[in-house]
Design an enzyme around this catalytic site. Sequence first.
Site, PDB file in Angstrom:
ATOM      1  N   LYS A  73       0.905  -1.134   0.190  1.00  0.00           N
ATOM      2  CA  LYS A  73       0.104  -0.041  -0.167  1.00  0.00           C
ATOM      3  C   LYS A  73       0.931   1.249  -0.004  1.00  0.00           C
ATOM      4  O   LYS A  73       2.065   1.266   0.444  1.00  0.00           O
ATOM      5  CB  LYS A  73      -1.123   0.109   1.014  1.00  0.00           C
ATOM      6  CG  LYS A  73      -0.356  -0.392   2.696  1.00  0.00           C
ATOM      7  CD  LYS A  73       0.632   0.611   3.258  1.00  0.00           C
ATOM      8  CE  LYS A  73       0.461   2.123   3.336  1.00  0.00           C
ATOM      9  NZ  LYS A  73       1.916   2.571   3.907  1.00  0.00           N
TER      10      LYS A  73
ATOM     11  N   TYR B 216      -4.315   4.171   6.250  1.00  0.00           N
ATOM     12  CA  TYR B 216      -4.528   3.206   7.350  1.00  0.00           C
ATOM     13  C   TYR B 216      -5.883   3.754   7.743  1.00  0.00           C
ATOM     14  O   TYR B 216      -6.757   2.894   8.268  1.00  0.00           O
ATOM     15  CB  TYR B 216      -3.564   2.903   8.459  1.00  0.00           C
ATOM     16  CG  TYR B 216      -2.184   2.262   7.905  1.00  0.00           C
ATOM     17  CD1 TYR B 216      -2.410   0.891   7.988  1.00  0.00           C
ATOM     18  CD2 TYR B 216      -1.247   3.093   7.555  1.00  0.00           C
ATOM     19  CE1 TYR B 216      -1.144   0.083   7.433  1.00  0.00           C
ATOM     20  CE2 TYR B 216      -0.250   2.115   7.039  1.00  0.00           C
ATOM     21  CZ  TYR B 216      -0.114   0.630   7.346  1.00  0.00           C
ATOM     22  OH  TYR B 216       1.048   0.189   6.608  1.00  0.00           O
TER      23      TYR B 216
END
Length: 369
Positions: free
Chosen positions: A131, A215
């Site tokens: 990510k 996140y």
Amino acid sequence: MRISRRDFSRLGAMGLAARALPSSSFAEAPGDGKVGYCVIGLGVIADHFMRAVQQSSNSKITGLVSGHRDKAERIAAQYGVPKSSIYSYEDMDKMRENKTIDAVYVALPNSMHAEYTIRSAKAGKHVLCEKPMSTTVSEAEAMIAACKLMQVKLMIGYRLHYDPLNLKAIKLIRDGAIGTVETINGAFGFNAKPNQWRLNKALAGGGSLFDVGIYVLNASRYLTGEEPVKFTGVVSTIDHDGRFDTMEENVSWTLKFPSGVLATGSSTYGAQMSGYFKVFGSKGNLEMGPVYDYSGVRLRANYEGNSPDAPRVVIDETSQDQDPAQFTREAEHFSECVLKNQTPTSPGEEGLRDMQYIQAIYRAAGVNM
Ligand code: NAD
């Protein structure tokens, strides 16, 4: 890397070429039951991943791609990778011929994810990409298209999707433990040292939202199980010390979900901020913090019992997982998907959605991505 229309048509042609090739050139179920990974980029997160794979039941390291041959040879010796399976960024396409490599792990700066995912797919390898998936929505779309065309799997490394305590938090919310969820808030950040790729927009795509804010954004989606429909965003830079010449230092946002849940989030590159989220419901609340650390994640909840006389339920649980257990769970999941031909829990489409929402937050903040 920007993906043009011409690249798409090249991919199309390449797909046809791929189908004409003998199937043995492409990823197959490995003989020893373990999926062989080639790690692309040997930095900090790659180290966590390689140690994690070593502890896994169904994965192994079988190749490396690096710009530093000496370092790669040292790591290769550590993981039993033959020198013939070490590649440079320039010649990594040769891994197409290497049958010990089933999948790659892309652990490069964000702006390189698209190029190396697409090149790996072209080489017939499944892709586990870190990510944030990419630096733009169009890159993310091109990555998904390339992997579909080459019939390889694509998973984004959202390690918390495989963490038992995060999964427990999701289940408690879905089961209605804290009643109707009304609001969520969360944050994550750190005080970034100068002279690193994360502070270079060309390599990072943007500021802390791409790196750590993602996140918080992703958690609000898995906690609600919904996709946001309205966005606010605001950015600021307080420390004019040269670190934030190409990007903002702080970002805050609000997401509105179809149910009406409002999730506010913040991320920063200017202050140490242990990641957390807090979920407030009509019958109680639930929070995790630290939640994005590699170990010691903690879940706390406090909500009404099942009947008017029942005592309130209080949960306070800390994960006993030691780093790199989260990465082991992630690698084992992807390997299982490869071995059993299943779709990963966090496929490319999951990464694409976050890219779309990051873009929407930046738009709302008046920042060009
Ligand atoms: P890092 O700087 O430690 O490693 C990057 C690697 O890329 C190095 O081996 C470096 O040599 C190589 N590289 C190749 N070309 C480069 C270039 N032009 N500039 C800089 N480095 C170059 O970074 P990292 O912390 O390991 O992050 C890598 C990726 O992993 C990022 O996308 C990051 O967002 C992601 N990440 C994920 C987690 C997680 O918990 N899932 C944690 C940290 C980082």
